[in-house]
Design a protein around this motif. Structure first.
Motif, PDB file in Angstrom:
ATOM      1  N   ILE A 190      77.480  30.214 -30.996  1.00  0.00           N
ATOM      2  CA  ILE A 190      78.889  29.788 -30.910  1.00  0.00           C
ATOM      3  C   ILE A 190      79.119  29.171 -29.540  1.00  0.00           C
ATOM      4  O   ILE A 190      79.045  29.858 -28.516  1.00  0.00           O
ATOM      5  CB  ILE A 190      79.857  30.974 -31.114  1.00  0.00           C
ATOM      6  N   GLY A 191      79.415  27.873 -29.509  1.00  0.00           N
ATOM      7  CA  GLY A 191      79.710  27.179 -28.258  1.00  0.00           C
ATOM      8  C   GLY A 191      78.615  26.201 -27.862  1.00  0.00           C
ATOM      9  O   GLY A 191      77.436  26.557 -27.814  1.00  0.00           O
TER      10      GLY A 191
ATOM     11  N   GLY B 143      78.532  24.541 -24.889  1.00  0.00           N
ATOM     12  CA  GLY B 143      78.548  24.314 -23.441  1.00  0.00           C
ATOM     13  C   GLY B 143      77.156  24.592 -22.885  1.00  0.00           C
ATOM     14  O   GLY B 143      76.171  24.688 -23.643  1.00  0.00           O
TER      15      GLY B 143
ATOM     16  N   GLY C 240      75.431  27.913 -24.413  1.00  0.00           N
ATOM     17  CA  GLY C 240      75.051  27.823 -25.831  1.00  0.00           C
ATOM     18  C   GLY C 240      73.895  26.856 -26.039  1.00  0.00           C
ATOM     19  O   GLY C 240      72.938  27.150 -26.774  1.00  0.00           O
TER      20      GLY C 240
ATOM     21  N   PHE D 232      77.488  25.699 -32.999  1.00  0.00           N
ATOM     22  CA  PHE D 232      78.810  25.282 -33.474  1.00  0.00           C
ATOM     23  C   PHE D 232      79.733  25.102 -32.276  1.00  0.00           C
ATOM     24  O   PHE D 232      79.959  26.043 -31.514  1.00  0.00           O
ATOM     25  CB  PHE D 232      79.379  26.330 -34.431  1.00  0.00           C
TER      26      PHE D 232
ATOM     27  N   GLN E 258      83.516  23.737 -31.190  1.00  0.00           N
ATOM     28  CA  GLN E 258      84.810  23.356 -31.779  1.00  0.00           C
ATOM     29  C   GLN E 258      85.314  21.988 -31.305  1.00  0.00           C
ATOM     30  O   GLN E 258      86.030  21.300 -32.028  1.00  0.00           O
ATOM     31  CB  GLN E 258      85.850  24.440 -31.497  1.00  0.00           C
TER      32      GLN E 258
ATOM     33  N   ALA F 228      81.917  21.416 -18.570  1.00  0.00           N
ATOM     34  CA  ALA F 228      81.262  20.340 -17.811  1.00  0.00           C
ATOM     35  C   ALA F 228      81.212  19.044 -18.638  1.00  0.00           C
ATOM     36  O   ALA F 228      80.406  18.164 -18.350  1.00  0.00           O
ATOM     37  CB  ALA F 228      79.858  20.778 -17.420  1.00  0.00           C
TER      38      ALA F 228
ATOM     39  N   HIS G 143      82.538  18.184 -10.786  1.00  0.00           N
ATOM     40  CA  HIS G 143      81.294  18.948 -10.854  1.00  0.00           C
ATOM     41  C   HIS G 143      80.254  18.424  -9.875  1.00  0.00           C
ATOM     42  O   HIS G 143      80.088  17.211  -9.748  1.00  0.00           O
ATOM     43  CB  HIS G 143      80.705  18.872 -12.267  1.00  0.00           C
ATOM     44  N   HIS G 144      79.558  19.335  -9.246  1.00  0.00           N
ATOM     45  CA  HIS G 144      78.394  18.976  -8.424  1.00  0.00           C
ATOM     46  C   HIS G 144      77.422  20.138  -8.495  1.00  0.00           C
ATOM     47  O   HIS G 144      77.738  21.192  -9.069  1.00  0.00           O
ATOM     48  CB  HIS G 144      78.826  18.692  -6.975  1.00  0.00           C
TER      49      HIS G 144
ATOM     50  N   THR H 224      79.045  32.384 -26.948  1.00  0.00           N
ATOM     51  CA  THR H 224      79.183  31.983 -25.531  1.00  0.00           C
ATOM     52  C   THR H 224      80.645  31.671 -25.216  1.00  0.00           C
ATOM     53  O   THR H 224      80.946  30.981 -24.252  1.00  0.00           O
ATOM     54  CB  THR H 224      78.299  30.758 -25.193  1.00  0.00           C
TER      55      THR H 224
ATOM     56  N   LEU I 282      86.906  36.986 -32.678  1.00  0.00           N
ATOM     57  CA  LEU I 282      85.941  36.574 -33.711  1.00  0.00           C
ATOM     58  C   LEU I 282      85.157  37.769 -34.267  1.00  0.00           C
ATOM     59  O   LEU I 282      84.724  37.753 -35.414  1.00  0.00           O
ATOM     60  CB  LEU I 282      84.931  35.567 -33.133  1.00  0.00           C
TER      61      LEU I 282
ATOM     62  N   ALA J 158      92.490  26.591 -15.457  1.00  0.00           N
ATOM     63  CA  ALA J 158      92.519  25.507 -14.455  1.00  0.00           C
ATOM     64  C   ALA J 158      93.372  24.373 -14.998  1.00  0.00           C
ATOM     65  O   ALA J 158      93.318  24.080 -16.198  1.00  0.00           O
ATOM     66  CB  ALA J 158      91.112  25.003 -14.155  1.00  0.00           C
TER      67      ALA J 158
ATOM     68  N   ALA K  13      88.742  29.285 -16.973  1.00  0.00           N
ATOM     69  CA  ALA K  13      88.000  28.527 -15.954  1.00  0.00           C
ATOM     70  C   ALA K  13      87.308  29.424 -14.937  1.00  0.00           C
ATOM     71  O   ALA K  13      86.211  29.130 -14.490  1.00  0.00           O
ATOM     72  CB  ALA K  13      88.942  27.584 -15.233  1.00  0.00           C
TER      73      ALA K  13
ATOM     74  N   ASN L 148      74.669  26.061 -13.467  1.00  0.00           N
ATOM     75  CA  ASN L 148      73.335  26.608 -13.222  1.00  0.00           C
ATOM     76  C   ASN L 148      73.185  28.004 -13.825  1.00  0.00           C
ATOM     77  O   ASN L 148      72.203  28.315 -14.482  1.00  0.00           O
ATOM     78  CB  ASN L 148      73.111  26.671 -11.717  1.00  0.00           C
TER      79      ASN L 148
HETATM   80  C1  LIG Z   1      87.595  22.731 -12.840  1.00  0.00           C
HETATM   81  C2  LIG Z   1      86.178  23.233 -12.888  1.00  0.00           C
HETATM   82  C3  LIG Z   1      85.265  22.821 -11.929  1.00  0.00           C
HETATM   83  C4  LIG Z   1      83.944  23.259 -11.969  1.00  0.00           C
HETATM   84  N1  LIG Z   1      83.070  22.817 -11.044  1.00  0.00           N
HETATM   85  C5  LIG Z   1      81.758  23.133 -11.152  1.00  0.00           C
HETATM   86  C6  LIG Z   1      80.786  22.577 -10.296  1.00  0.00           C
HETATM   87  O1  LIG Z   1      81.107  21.811  -9.378  1.00  0.00           O
HETATM   88  N2  LIG Z   1      79.480  22.877 -10.497  1.00  0.00           N
HETATM   89  C7  LIG Z   1      79.075  23.734 -11.498  1.00  0.00           C
HETATM   90  O2  LIG Z   1      77.881  23.955 -11.670  1.00  0.00           O
HETATM   91  N3  LIG Z   1      79.987  24.314 -12.307  1.00  0.00           N
HETATM   92  C8  LIG Z   1      81.302  24.037 -12.164  1.00  0.00           C
HETATM   93  N4  LIG Z   1      82.219  24.606 -13.002  1.00  0.00           N
HETATM   94  C9  LIG Z   1      81.813  25.699 -13.875  1.00  0.00           C
HETATM   95  C10 LIG Z   1      80.995  25.262 -15.078  1.00  0.00           C
HETATM   96  O3  LIG Z   1      81.521  24.115 -15.678  1.00  0.00           O
HETATM   97  C11 LIG Z   1      81.003  26.403 -16.087  1.00  0.00           C
HETATM   98  O4  LIG Z   1      80.679  27.607 -15.452  1.00  0.00           O
HETATM   99  C12 LIG Z   1      80.007  26.185 -17.214  1.00  0.00           C
HETATM  100  O5  LIG Z   1      80.066  24.872 -17.707  1.00  0.00           O
HETATM  101  C13 LIG Z   1      80.336  27.173 -18.316  1.00  0.00           C
HETATM  102  O6  LIG Z   1      79.473  26.960 -19.412  1.00  0.00           O
HETATM  103  P1  LIG Z   1      79.534  27.965 -20.642  1.00  0.00           P
HETATM  104  O7  LIG Z   1      78.662  27.433 -21.689  1.00  0.00           O
HETATM  105  O8  LIG Z   1      79.277  29.337 -20.133  1.00  0.00           O
HETATM  106  O9  LIG Z   1      81.060  27.961 -21.094  1.00  0.00           O
HETATM  107  P2  LIG Z   1      81.930  26.753 -21.694  1.00  0.00           P
HETATM  108  O10 LIG Z   1      81.596  25.487 -21.038  1.00  0.00           O
HETATM  109  O11 LIG Z   1      83.340  27.233 -21.635  1.00  0.00           O
HETATM  110  O12 LIG Z   1      81.435  26.667 -23.205  1.00  0.00           O
HETATM  111  C14 LIG Z   1      81.934  27.490 -24.228  1.00  0.00           C
HETATM  112  C15 LIG Z   1      82.129  26.610 -25.433  1.00  0.00           C
HETATM  113  O13 LIG Z   1      82.520  27.415 -26.553  1.00  0.00           O
HETATM  114  C16 LIG Z   1      83.364  26.626 -27.355  1.00  0.00           C
HETATM  115  N5  LIG Z   1      84.096  27.506 -28.279  1.00  0.00           N
HETATM  116  C17 LIG Z   1      85.020  28.443 -27.961  1.00  0.00           C
HETATM  117  N6  LIG Z   1      85.464  29.046 -29.095  1.00  0.00           N
HETATM  118  C18 LIG Z   1      84.799  28.487 -30.132  1.00  0.00           C
HETATM  119  C19 LIG Z   1      84.826  28.671 -31.548  1.00  0.00           C
HETATM  120  N7  LIG Z   1      85.614  29.590 -32.116  1.00  0.00           N
HETATM  121  N8  LIG Z   1      84.009  27.907 -32.311  1.00  0.00           N
HETATM  122  C20 LIG Z   1      83.186  26.973 -31.768  1.00  0.00           C
HETATM  123  N9  LIG Z   1      83.138  26.750 -30.430  1.00  0.00           N
HETATM  124  C21 LIG Z   1      83.929  27.496 -29.626  1.00  0.00           C
HETATM  125  C22 LIG Z   1      84.249  25.913 -26.338  1.00  0.00           C
HETATM  126  O14 LIG Z   1      84.878  24.773 -26.893  1.00  0.00           O
HETATM  127  C23 LIG Z   1      83.248  25.583 -25.235  1.00  0.00           C
HETATM  128  O15 LIG Z   1      82.726  24.288 -25.371  1.00  0.00           O
HETATM  129  C24 LIG Z   1      83.546  24.179 -12.975  1.00  0.00           C
HETATM  130  C25 LIG Z   1      84.471  24.614 -13.930  1.00  0.00           C
HETATM  131  C26 LIG Z   1      85.778  24.155 -13.893  1.00  0.00           C
HETATM  132  C27 LIG Z   1      86.747  24.629 -14.930  1.00  0.00           C
END
Ligand SMILES: Cc1cc2nc3c(=O)[nH]c(=O)nc-3n(C[C@H](O)[C@H](O)[C@H](O)COP(=O)(O)OP(=O)(O)OC[C@H]3O[C@@H](n4cnc5c(N)ncnc54)[C@H](O)[C@@H]3O)c2cc1C
Length: 441
Positions: A6-7, A9, A12, A29, A31, A39, A54-55, A256, A265, A285, A383, A421
């Protein structure tokens, strides 16, 4: 084995990549109609721009390796960053230790005190010694009240709002440790990494790899429910575009999503695990992106230590990355981290631009609204987790109490702060855990 993820990003996709690379089937999957989650990117001036700035830091080895593995290593640029601090109606250079020594709002003694403790923090790898204390208490005890008033309180309040005094010192330690790792010398400027193809391209490429390796990536595909029967997770109820909800069966499920979405869920979870999920609350954010016809400042990253200004940072992306990537346009992000139920979070893009932009004159008196060519507004629900003291004892396990159900989200990243990372690292880790649990099964 077959795993539902799930997710789409960083976490996932990294999990699905790890599973498919080892010959298993993973179905992702997402959404949203695009990959990359927090990102992800959108088109600007012929280029792709992150919805939130992002950097990478030099210490972000998992992301660097991933970018290389995907054949995008030649796109990864390491660029000098210039940091500023807005305080008392003036922008101060804040990129190097020498800049701190020139920061006149603190007395010379206070500057030395801040500098010495900053160096001490940067040098120590033992984050455990900061576990039991909040950042606010530690900063006042070590750097002094005046430094807190001038620098730290506005920054902590800006980032964490009313929760500013609950944040654990480990969070701040992480920020210092990462920044020093990004400097070539102790006294130089930091270098930050950026994939010139954009973070969105990195995650698109990762999605393609998953598919090439026999996996599946579904966009605009919302998971409605995790199917659990007799205490064992066995599938997902999903809605794909234009179709009614269907059930897919899996040997294991990796979620995720943010913890509060996971709770919706999954069926009710044992109280102890549920409490852990609720321990780290999230800040949202709001990000306003302004595309300008000229630069606003000299800085890439500007902290706003003045709470009469309704945003906490200005990130001038094109002071790190060449504006030629965006057709010669200049890009700034104005950002704030409010609670999800706050008024600021609910405001429309137009309202935020109207509220934020008059303050840009404080940064550059010549700024004029006519410089704005385009404006965008993005919101991120989960965020920033607020991580308090002694968090290492409270992290929810990647193995949930439900058999075959796993969770990998930003609240499980510790002692570092959230970042692409660490989500990539976490995604790989959870995939290996799933495989370990099912080895020989
Ligand atoms: C403003 C901002 C600036 C940032 N700057 C940096 C940076 O400079 N450098 C860096 O490395 N990181 C940065 N980050 C952090 C980084 O982007 C995140 O920590 C990372 O991308 C998180 O990845 P994730 O897969 O854990 O979560 P997410 O990216 O949140 O992925 C989770 C995914 O699950 C999906 N989802 C949720 N519910 C469902 C559902 N029911 N069905 C299907 N899909 C679903 C969501 O749509 C989402 O795409 C920043 C974050 C923000 C908000």
């Amino acid at each position: 084995m077959k795993v539902g993820v799930i997710g789409g990003g960083a976490a996932g996709l990294a999990a699905a990549h790890e599973l498919t690379k080892r010959g298993h089937r993973a179905e992702v999957f997402e959404q949203a109609p695009f990959l990359g989650g927090q990102a992800s990117t959108f088109p600007v001036g012929g280029g792709r721009l992150e919805r939130g700035y992002h950097h990478l830091f030099v210490s972000d080895r998992d992301m660097v390796e991933l970018i290389q593995e995907l054949g995008l290593g030649d796109k990864l640029a390491w660029l000098e960053s210039r940091v500023g601090l807005y305080h008392g109606g003036k922008v101060w250079d804040f990129s190097t230790p020498g800049d701190l020594l020139r920061f006149r709002p603190l007395s010379l003694l206070q500057r030395f005190r801040v500098g010495l403790w900053t160096m001490a923090l940067q040098k120590t790898a033992r984050w455990q010694k900061y576990e039991g204390v909040t950042a606010r208490v530690w900063l006042e005890q070590h750097m002094g009240r005046r430094a807190c008033q001038v620098i730290w309180d506005p920054l902590l309040r800006g980032k964490f709002g009313e929760h500013f005094d609950q944040v654990g010192m480990v969070w701040l330690w992480g920020k210092f440790a990462l920044r020093v790792a990004s400097r070539e010398s102790r006294f130089g400027r930091e270098k930050l990494g950026y994939p010139l193809c954009s973070f969105g391209e990195v995650f698109d490429r990762l999605g393609e790899r998953v598919v090439q390796q026999g996996g599946q990536v579904n966009l605009s595909a919302r998971v409605q429910r995790i199917v659990v029967e007799d205490g064992v997770a066995g599938g997902l109820e999903v809605t794909l575009p234009g179709q009614s909800a269907e059930r897919r069966d899996y040997d294991a499920v990796i979620a995720t999503t943010p913890s509060y979405v996971f709770t919706r869920l999954a069926p009710p979870l044992p109280a102890e695990y549920q409490q852990r999920l609720e321990r780290a609350r999230y800040l949202a954010a709001v990000v306003v992106v302004l595309v300008l016809d000229r630069p606003l400042s000299r800085f890439y990253w500007m902290n706003i230590a003045d709470r009469s200004i309704p945003f906490v940072g200005i990130i001038e992306h094109t002071n790190l990355i060449d504006s030629a990537l965006y057709g010669g346009r200049h890009i700034i992000y104005l950002t704030n981290y409010p609670d999800r139920d706050s008024e600021l979070y609910r405001k429309s893009g137009e309202e935020l631009v109207a509220e934020f932009t008059p303050h840009l004159k404080k940064i550059n008196p010549e700024f004029d609204a006519s410089w704005i060519l385009e404006q965008y507004h993005h919101r991120v629900d989960a965020a920033q987790p607020i991580v308090g003291v002694n968090y290492s004892q409270q992290i929810p396990d990647l193995r949930t109490p439900i058999k075959n159900l796993y969770l990998a989200n930003t609240t499980q990243i510790y002692p570092e702060d959230r970042g692409t990372n660490y989500s990539v690292r976490l995604g790989r880790r959870v995939a290996r855990l799933v495989l370990e649990d099912h080895a020989g099964g």
